[in-house]
Design a protein around this motif. Structure first.
Motif, PDB file in Angstrom:
ATOM      1  N   ASP A 124     -62.674  76.484 -15.676  1.00 42.96           N
ATOM      2  CA  ASP A 124     -62.310  77.557 -14.768  1.00 42.96           C
ATOM      3  C   ASP A 124     -60.816  77.824 -14.936  1.00 42.96           C
ATOM      4  OD1 ASP A 124     -62.351  79.440 -12.738  1.00 42.96           O
ATOM      5  OD2 ASP A 124     -62.244  77.954 -11.138  1.00 42.96           O
ATOM      6  N   PRO A 125     -60.449  78.859 -15.702  1.00 40.82           N
ATOM      7  CA  PRO A 125     -59.025  79.101 -15.938  1.00 40.82           C
ATOM      8  C   PRO A 125     -58.310  79.545 -14.667  1.00 40.82           C
ATOM      9  CG  PRO A 125     -60.321  80.913 -16.820  1.00 40.82           C
ATOM     10  CD  PRO A 125     -61.287  79.873 -16.333  1.00 40.82           C
ATOM     11  N   VAL A 126     -57.089  79.079 -14.513  1.00 37.33           N
ATOM     12  CA  VAL A 126     -56.218  79.495 -13.418  1.00 37.33           C
ATOM     13  C   VAL A 126     -54.853  79.822 -14.015  1.00 37.33           C
ATOM     14  CG1 VAL A 126     -57.396  78.119 -11.652  1.00 37.33           C
ATOM     15  CG2 VAL A 126     -55.477  77.136 -12.902  1.00 37.33           C
ATOM     16  N   VAL A 127     -54.056  80.553 -13.272  1.00 36.07           N
ATOM     17  CA  VAL A 127     -52.723  80.917 -13.721  1.00 36.07           C
ATOM     18  C   VAL A 127     -51.725  79.967 -13.065  1.00 36.07           C
ATOM     19  CG1 VAL A 127     -51.007  82.765 -13.835  1.00 36.07           C
ATOM     20  CG2 VAL A 127     -53.439  83.316 -13.962  1.00 36.07           C
ATOM     21  N   VAL A 128     -50.910  79.341 -13.903  1.00 38.16           N
ATOM     22  CA  VAL A 128     -49.925  78.387 -13.387  1.00 38.16           C
ATOM     23  C   VAL A 128     -48.538  78.757 -13.887  1.00 38.16           C
ATOM     24  CG1 VAL A 128     -51.590  76.486 -13.267  1.00 38.16           C
ATOM     25  CG2 VAL A 128     -50.189  76.769 -15.313  1.00 38.16           C
ATOM     26  N   ASP A 129     -47.536  78.301 -13.159  1.00 35.42           N
ATOM     27  CA  ASP A 129     -46.158  78.458 -13.582  1.00 35.42           C
ATOM     28  C   ASP A 129     -45.910  77.495 -14.734  1.00 35.42           C
ATOM     29  OD1 ASP A 129     -43.330  79.061 -13.530  1.00 35.42           O
ATOM     30  OD2 ASP A 129     -43.076  77.160 -12.467  1.00 35.42           O
ATOM     31  N   VAL A 136     -50.095  79.830  -9.282  1.00 34.94           N
ATOM     32  CA  VAL A 136     -49.334  80.939  -8.706  1.00 34.94           C
ATOM     33  C   VAL A 136     -50.199  81.908  -7.908  1.00 34.94           C
ATOM     34  CG1 VAL A 136     -47.514  80.780 -10.435  1.00 34.94           C
ATOM     35  CG2 VAL A 136     -49.440  82.332 -10.813  1.00 34.94           C
ATOM     36  N   ASP A 137     -51.488  81.620  -7.793  1.00 29.87           N
ATOM     37  CA  ASP A 137     -52.373  82.482  -7.008  1.00 29.87           C
ATOM     38  C   ASP A 137     -52.530  81.966  -5.581  1.00 29.87           C
ATOM     39  OD1 ASP A 137     -53.839  80.245  -7.734  1.00 29.87           O
ATOM     40  OD2 ASP A 137     -55.701  81.339  -8.053  1.00 29.87           O
ATOM     41  N   THR A 138     -51.506  81.307  -5.081  1.00 28.68           N
ATOM     42  CA  THR A 138     -51.526  80.739  -3.738  1.00 28.68           C
ATOM     43  C   THR A 138     -50.372  81.325  -2.931  1.00 28.68           C
ATOM     44  OG1 THR A 138     -50.131  78.907  -4.465  1.00 28.68           O
ATOM     45  CG2 THR A 138     -52.505  78.559  -4.554  1.00 28.68           C
ATOM     46  N   ALA A 139     -50.416  81.087  -1.625  1.00 28.27           N
ATOM     47  CA  ALA A 139     -49.311  81.517  -0.765  1.00 28.27           C
ATOM     48  C   ALA A 139     -48.025  80.875  -1.273  1.00 28.27           C
ATOM     49  CB  ALA A 139     -49.592  81.101   0.672  1.00 28.27           C
ATOM     50  N   GLY A 140     -46.961  81.586  -1.124  1.00 28.02           N
ATOM     51  CA  GLY A 140     -45.678  81.055  -1.566  1.00 28.02           C
ATOM     52  C   GLY A 140     -45.206  81.677  -2.868  1.00 28.02           C
ATOM     53  N   PHE A 141     -46.066  82.428  -3.525  1.00 27.22           N
ATOM     54  CA  PHE A 141     -45.674  83.146  -4.736  1.00 27.22           C
ATOM     55  C   PHE A 141     -45.831  84.633  -4.454  1.00 27.22           C
ATOM     56  CE2 PHE A 141     -46.673  78.973  -6.301  1.00 27.22           C
ATOM     57  CZ  PHE A 141     -45.663  78.745  -7.224  1.00 27.22           C
ATOM     58  N   VAL A 142     -44.737  85.355  -4.510  1.00 29.49           N
ATOM     59  CA  VAL A 142     -44.731  86.780  -4.189  1.00 29.49           C
ATOM     60  C   VAL A 142     -43.964  87.539  -5.269  1.00 29.49           C
ATOM     61  CG1 VAL A 142     -44.887  86.377  -1.693  1.00 29.49           C
ATOM     62  CG2 VAL A 142     -42.639  86.578  -2.784  1.00 29.49           C
ATOM     63  N   PHE A 143     -44.212  88.808  -5.362  1.00 35.26           N
ATOM     64  CA  PHE A 143     -43.438  89.650  -6.260  1.00 35.26           C
ATOM     65  C   PHE A 143     -42.099  89.973  -5.614  1.00 35.26           C
ATOM     66  CE2 PHE A 143     -47.695  90.663  -7.928  1.00 35.26           C
ATOM     67  CZ  PHE A 143     -47.446  90.472  -9.280  1.00 35.26           C
ATOM     68  N   ALA A 144     -41.072  90.034  -6.423  1.00 36.23           N
ATOM     69  CA  ALA A 144     -39.738  90.437  -5.983  1.00 36.23           C
ATOM     70  C   ALA A 144     -39.177  91.354  -7.060  1.00 36.23           C
ATOM     71  CB  ALA A 144     -38.832  89.219  -5.797  1.00 36.23           C
ATOM     72  N   ARG A 145     -38.197  92.127  -6.704  1.00 35.17           N
ATOM     73  CA  ARG A 145     -37.614  93.039  -7.694  1.00 35.17           C
ATOM     74  C   ARG A 145     -36.842  92.262  -8.740  1.00 35.17           C
ATOM     75  NH1 ARG A 145     -33.080  95.531  -3.724  1.00 35.17           N
ATOM     76  NH2 ARG A 145     -34.913  95.611  -2.436  1.00 35.17           N
ATOM     77  N   GLY A 146     -36.869  92.772  -9.927  1.00 29.59           N
ATOM     78  CA  GLY A 146     -36.107  92.186 -11.030  1.00 29.59           C
ATOM     79  C   GLY A 146     -34.753  92.851 -11.168  1.00 29.59           C
TER      80      GLY A 146
END
Length: 164
Positions: A124-129, A136-146
């Motif tokens: 089961d693939p997941v996306v990790v840092d 990174v598909d959990t709370a605590g990871f959000v988009f921010a401006r670059g």
């Protein structure tokens, strides 16, 4: 090809590269080892002229290239293709999209699954840092401006917190 409404949006840039559903389908087949034109055509059951046009489009985008190093035992007019670095970089997206499609099905209803080649077990693939290994598909990871965010993007997303 559709142009992104917000040109500096990374999601829009990704959609511009993918453009059509068959982009991922052809890349999936080539990355899976079916690299000869005839094998791709047979696997996808696509008319030769349609497939030739699609492959030409993927080559123009820099996603596929002719593999000149391939064993030249095929018939003339049956070139071998390989994914470029850009094309290979879409494989994680293909894996995650397939997993998304399978999550809505009971295990016995899945037609294609990703398995560990060595053990045969479904994965089961997941996306990790990459740096921390954290999902990174959990709370605590959000988009921010670059740093190069346009006014449109800056209006949507906050600045990264200090230390980011």
């Amino acid at each position: 090809m559709t142009r992104a409404r917000i040109s500096d949006c990374p999601l829009a840039r990704t959609v511009e590269v993918i453009d059509r559903w068959w982009t991922l389908e052809i890349l999936h087949v080539v990355l899976g080892g079916h690299t000869r034109f005839s094998a791709i055509r047979r696997d996808l059951e696509t008319p030769a002229d349609v497939l030739a046009d699609r492959i030409a489009a993927l080559r123009a985008k820099g996603l596929l290239e002719v593999d000149d190093t391939a064993d030249d035992t095929a018939e003339p007019g049956d070139p071998t293709y390989r994914a470029t670095d850009l094309g290979r970089s879409l494989r994680p997206l293909i894996l995650v999209m397939a997993a998304f499609g399978n999550h809505r099905l009971a295990p016995e209803d899945r037609s294609v699954v990703l398995v560990d080649e060595e053990t045969g077990r479904e994965v089961d693939p997941v996306v990790v840092d990459r740096a921390t290994g954290r999902r990174v598909d959990t709370a605590g990871f959000v988009f921010a401006r670059g740093p190069k965010a346009s006014e449109q993007v800056a209006a949507r997303y906050p600045e990264p917190r200090a230390g980011g």
